[in-house]
Design a protein around this motif. Structure first.
Motif, mmCIF file in Angstrom:
data_model
loop_
_atom_site.group_PDB
_atom_site.id
_atom_site.type_symbol
_atom_site.label_atom_id
_atom_site.label_comp_id
_atom_site.label_asym_id
_atom_site.label_seq_id
_atom_site.Cartn_x
_atom_site.Cartn_y
_atom_site.Cartn_z
ATOM 1 N N SER A 108 0.846 -1.195 0.000
ATOM 2 C CA SER A 108 0.000 0.000 0.000
ATOM 3 C C SER A 108 0.888 1.254 0.000
ATOM 4 C CB SER A 108 -0.898 0.013 1.246
ATOM 5 O OG SER A 108 -0.106 0.018 2.424
ATOM 6 N N GLN A 109 2.103 1.123 0.534
ATOM 7 C CA GLN A 109 3.023 2.266 0.569
ATOM 8 C C GLN A 109 3.350 2.722 -0.848
ATOM 9 O OE1 GLN A 109 6.220 1.676 3.306
ATOM 10 N NE2 GLN A 109 7.617 3.061 2.259
ATOM 11 N N LYS A 110 3.624 1.761 -1.714
ATOM 12 C CA LYS A 110 3.941 2.119 -3.105
ATOM 13 C C LYS A 110 2.679 2.582 -3.831
ATOM 14 C CE LYS A 110 6.267 0.370 -7.270
ATOM 15 N NZ LYS A 110 5.573 1.319 -8.123
ATOM 16 N N ARG A 111 1.608 1.857 -3.610
ATOM 17 C CA ARG A 111 0.368 2.111 -4.359
ATOM 18 C C ARG A 111 -0.287 3.438 -3.956
ATOM 19 N NH1 ARG A 111 -1.829 -2.312 -2.838
ATOM 20 N NH2 ARG A 111 -3.298 -1.385 -1.369
ATOM 21 N N SER A 112 -0.378 3.685 -2.653
ATOM 22 C CA SER A 112 -1.197 4.803 -2.182
ATOM 23 C C SER A 112 -0.416 5.956 -1.576
ATOM 24 C CB SER A 112 -2.184 4.311 -1.116
ATOM 25 O OG SER A 112 -2.951 3.267 -1.630
ATOM 26 N N TRP A 113 0.837 5.723 -1.190
ATOM 27 C CA TRP A 113 1.535 6.755 -0.422
ATOM 28 C C TRP A 113 2.895 7.126 -1.004
ATOM 29 C CZ3 TRP A 113 -1.259 9.471 2.847
ATOM 30 C CH2 TRP A 113 -2.377 8.872 3.462
ATOM 31 N N THR A 114 3.110 6.844 -2.291
ATOM 32 C CA THR A 114 4.359 7.267 -2.928
ATOM 33 C C THR A 114 3.987 8.206 -4.064
ATOM 34 O OG1 THR A 114 5.398 5.178 -2.336
ATOM 35 C CG2 THR A 114 6.506 6.479 -4.016
ATOM 36 N N PHE A 115 4.587 9.402 -4.042
ATOM 37 C CA PHE A 115 4.156 10.456 -4.953
ATOM 38 C C PHE A 115 5.263 10.814 -5.938
ATOM 39 C CE2 PHE A 115 1.870 10.578 -0.989
ATOM 40 C CZ PHE A 115 0.557 10.545 -1.425
ATOM 41 N N ALA A 116 4.844 11.432 -7.052
ATOM 42 C CA ALA A 116 5.766 11.653 -8.162
ATOM 43 C C ALA A 116 6.839 12.686 -7.846
ATOM 44 C CB ALA A 116 4.982 12.080 -9.405
ATOM 45 N N ASN A 117 6.468 13.768 -7.180
ATOM 46 C CA ASN A 117 7.444 14.843 -6.954
ATOM 47 C C ASN A 117 6.957 15.786 -5.852
ATOM 48 O OD1 ASN A 117 5.455 16.570 -8.177
ATOM 49 N ND2 ASN A 117 6.204 15.855 -10.166
ATOM 50 N N GLU A 118 7.809 16.746 -5.532
ATOM 51 C CA GLU A 118 7.464 17.679 -4.447
ATOM 52 C C GLU A 118 6.283 18.566 -4.817
ATOM 53 O OE1 GLU A 118 10.781 18.861 -1.629
ATOM 54 O OE2 GLU A 118 11.944 18.540 -3.467
ATOM 55 N N GLY A 119 6.138 18.851 -6.111
ATOM 56 C CA GLY A 119 5.019 19.672 -6.571
ATOM 57 C C GLY A 119 3.682 19.052 -6.201
ATOM 58 N N GLN A 120 3.624 17.723 -6.356
ATOM 59 C CA GLN A 120 2.385 17.003 -6.047
ATOM 60 C C GLN A 120 2.056 17.108 -4.552
ATOM 61 O OE1 GLN A 120 2.642 12.901 -7.289
ATOM 62 N NE2 GLN A 120 0.426 12.681 -7.459
ATOM 63 N N LEU A 121 3.073 16.974 -3.715
ATOM 64 C CA LEU A 121 2.877 17.069 -2.261
ATOM 65 C C LEU A 121 2.416 18.475 -1.883
ATOM 66 C CD1 LEU A 121 6.083 15.176 -1.053
ATOM 67 C CD2 LEU A 121 3.763 14.273 -1.234
ATOM 68 N N MET A 122 3.030 19.455 -2.542
ATOM 69 C CA MET A 122 2.684 20.862 -2.298
ATOM 70 C C MET A 122 1.200 21.096 -2.615
ATOM 71 S SD MET A 122 4.428 23.963 -2.033
ATOM 72 C CE MET A 122 4.408 25.587 -2.738
ATOM 73 N N GLU A 123 0.737 20.519 -3.714
ATOM 74 C CA GLU A 123 -0.676 20.677 -4.096
ATOM 75 C C GLU A 123 -1.605 20.151 -3.008
ATOM 76 O OE1 GLU A 123 -1.658 19.014 -8.002
ATOM 77 O OE2 GLU A 123 0.081 20.104 -8.821
ATOM 78 N N PHE A 124 -1.288 18.958 -2.495
ATOM 79 C CA PHE A 124 -2.107 18.375 -1.410
ATOM 80 C C PHE A 124 -2.161 19.340 -0.226
ATOM 81 C CE2 PHE A 124 -0.982 14.088 -3.192
ATOM 82 C CZ PHE A 124 -2.284 13.676 -3.429
ATOM 83 N N ARG A 125 -0.993 19.856 0.141
ATOM 84 C CA ARG A 125 -0.905 20.692 1.354
ATOM 85 C C ARG A 125 -1.650 22.014 1.179
ATOM 86 N NH1 ARG A 125 5.224 18.633 1.579
ATOM 87 N NH2 ARG A 125 4.907 16.877 3.000
ATOM 88 N N VAL A 126 -1.491 22.607 0.000
ATOM 89 C CA VAL A 126 -2.189 23.867 -0.271
ATOM 90 C C VAL A 126 -3.700 23.627 -0.256
ATOM 91 C CG1 VAL A 126 -2.626 25.620 -2.046
ATOM 92 C CG2 VAL A 126 -0.272 24.940 -1.518
ATOM 93 N N GLU A 127 -4.111 22.494 -0.813
ATOM 94 C CA GLU A 127 -5.539 22.164 -0.879
ATOM 95 C C GLU A 127 -6.133 21.994 0.526
ATOM 96 O OE1 GLU A 127 -8.469 18.628 -2.514
ATOM 97 O OE2 GLU A 127 -6.327 18.522 -2.988
ATOM 98 N N GLN A 128 -5.421 21.301 1.413
ATOM 99 C CA GLN A 128 -5.918 21.112 2.786
ATOM 100 C C GLN A 128 -6.036 22.454 3.493
ATOM 101 O OE1 GLN A 128 -7.265 18.478 3.647
ATOM 102 N NE2 GLN A 128 -6.421 17.215 1.999
ATOM 103 N N ASN A 129 -5.054 23.319 3.256
ATOM 104 C CA ASN A 129 -5.047 24.643 3.867
ATOM 105 C C ASN A 129 -6.259 25.451 3.383
ATOM 106 O OD1 ASN A 129 -4.022 27.702 3.267
ATOM 107 N ND2 ASN A 129 -3.230 26.985 5.224
ATOM 108 N N SER A 130 -6.497 25.460 2.059
ATOM 109 C CA SER A 130 -7.639 26.215 1.505
ATOM 110 C C SER A 130 -8.962 25.659 2.007
ATOM 111 C CB SER A 130 -7.655 26.145 -0.025
ATOM 112 O OG SER A 130 -6.375 26.381 -0.531
ATOM 113 N N LYS A 131 -9.046 24.334 2.073
ATOM 114 C CA LYS A 131 -10.291 23.689 2.524
ATOM 115 C C LYS A 131 -10.642 24.136 3.944
ATOM 116 C CE LYS A 131 -10.351 18.976 1.389
ATOM 117 N NZ LYS A 131 -10.194 17.763 0.993
ATOM 118 N N TYR A 132 -9.624 24.146 4.800
ATOM 119 C CA TYR A 132 -9.865 24.538 6.190
ATOM 120 C C TYR A 132 -10.330 25.993 6.251
ATOM 121 C CZ TYR A 132 -9.379 25.479 11.140
ATOM 122 O OH TYR A 132 -9.657 25.837 12.440
#
Length: 327
Positions: free
Chosen positions: A9-33
């Motif tokens: 599951s680590q490879k399938r669900s929790w490994t991401f392509a690059n830092e940009g992708q992680l940044m998008e997740f984080r910005v999205e959580q921040n905006s949602k809140y």
């Protein structure tokens, strides 16, 4: 391990392509809140009232330092795999949540507690909270009440592949097939490199064996040893096509570790002050909202935690208050 990780599951669900992708997740959580709590700003500038995504990053970087300190000081001595697993949980949790919703000081303790269980490092909740200063009943309440939340936010994927097994594999292989004298002298450098990776996003983007190889090559260079021919001529003799990808991954991991900068303490203090005002009161153990929710859970008023209870995890001499769980 090399056979288990590719189907994990680590490879399938929790490994991401690059830092940009992680940044998008984080910005999205921040905006949602911010969107869902907008009215709390009462007409003030949203960036002044709420944490920005960059401020959240800085805050979490500071709590990663506390997380490592807590694990390092833990009694009984904590196995390396527990530390690695706790970091994975902490990083994953905040890809799906904003620190304004769940304060990192509370999630931190819960990540370590769940990691102890998953890695079969058997400590009871009492032994666990003995490592926390201050009100231990309150600490117990917070850790146990966040445990299911954390597990759910991890999508119940709790098995973590850390780089320690591949490291042992590489060291055995180097002893057997390379001409390096006493490869065990690489160990201290390997350990400190792995510790450094915890402060980066390496574990969210790279495989355990890539991180392991980066650590081994870093250690070799510190010992003035060259393992290039071992990697190119021995390690990948039957899988030449995989070599460029691996070399690239190792280079990226080493750059991430090198580029890490400790967060500025003064900035973090200001962010924590701001967080006290904009955090979700329903998840704040000191708020009336939270106490009310707890009251419904407890049938007996006597079981309620004490009013001024507080505890903190990191014993940071210059600023012990930073981790005080109930400020």
């Amino acid at each position: 391990l090399s056979k288990m990780y590719p189907v994990s599951s680590q490879k399938r669900s929790w490994t991401f392509a690059n830092e940009g992708q992680l940044m998008e997740f984080r910005v999205e959580q921040n905006s949602k809140y911010i969107e869902s709590h907008e009215e709390e700003a009462q007409g003030r500038d949203l960036n002044e009232h709420f944490l920005t995504s960059a401020e959240e990053r800085l805050l979490l970087k500071q709590y990663e330092i506390y997380l490592f300190d807590f694990c390092r000081r833990f009694e009984p001595t904590m196995p390396k795999c527990v530390v690695g697993t706790a970091f994975h949980y902490f990083k994953r949790f905040y890809l799906n949540n904003s620190p304004m919703d769940y304060h990192p000081k509370e999630i931190l303790a819960t990540c370590v507690f769940v990691a102890c269980k998953v890695e079969e490092f058997n400590v009871s909740i009492n032994q666990f909270v003995n490592n926390i200063k201050g009100d231990r009943n309150k600490a117990t309440d917070i850790v146990l009440s966040n445990e299911l939340l954390l597990i759910g936010q991890l999508n119940y994927y709790l098995t973590i592949h850390n780089p320690f097994r591949p490291i042992e594999g590489f060291l055995i292989d180097i002893k057997t097939r390379s001409n390096m004298q006493n490869p065990d002298r690489l160990r201290p450098h390997i350990d400190s490199f792995i510790d450094s990776t915890y402060y980066s996003d390496a574990c969210l983007m790279h495989t355990p064996s890539q991180i392991a190889l980066a650590a081994v090559l870093h250690a070799a260079s510190r010992e003035q040893e060259n393992l290039d021919s071992y990697v190119t001529d021995l390690l990948f003799v039957s899988a030449r096509e995989k070599l460029p990808g691996l070399i690239d991954a190792v280079r990226k991991i080493r750059i991430m570790v090198k580029q890490y900068q400790q967060p500025d303490r003064e900035k973090v203090k200001a962010i924590e002050k701001k967080l006290d005002k904009c955090r979700n009161q329903a998840n704040n153990p000191d708020s009336e909202l939270y106490k009310e929710r707890l009251r419904r859970l407890y049938t007996d008023e006597d079981d309620m935690p004490a009013e001024d209870a507080s505890f903190h995890i990191a014993d940071v001499s210059s600023d012990t208050s930073a981790m005080n769980i109930s400020q």
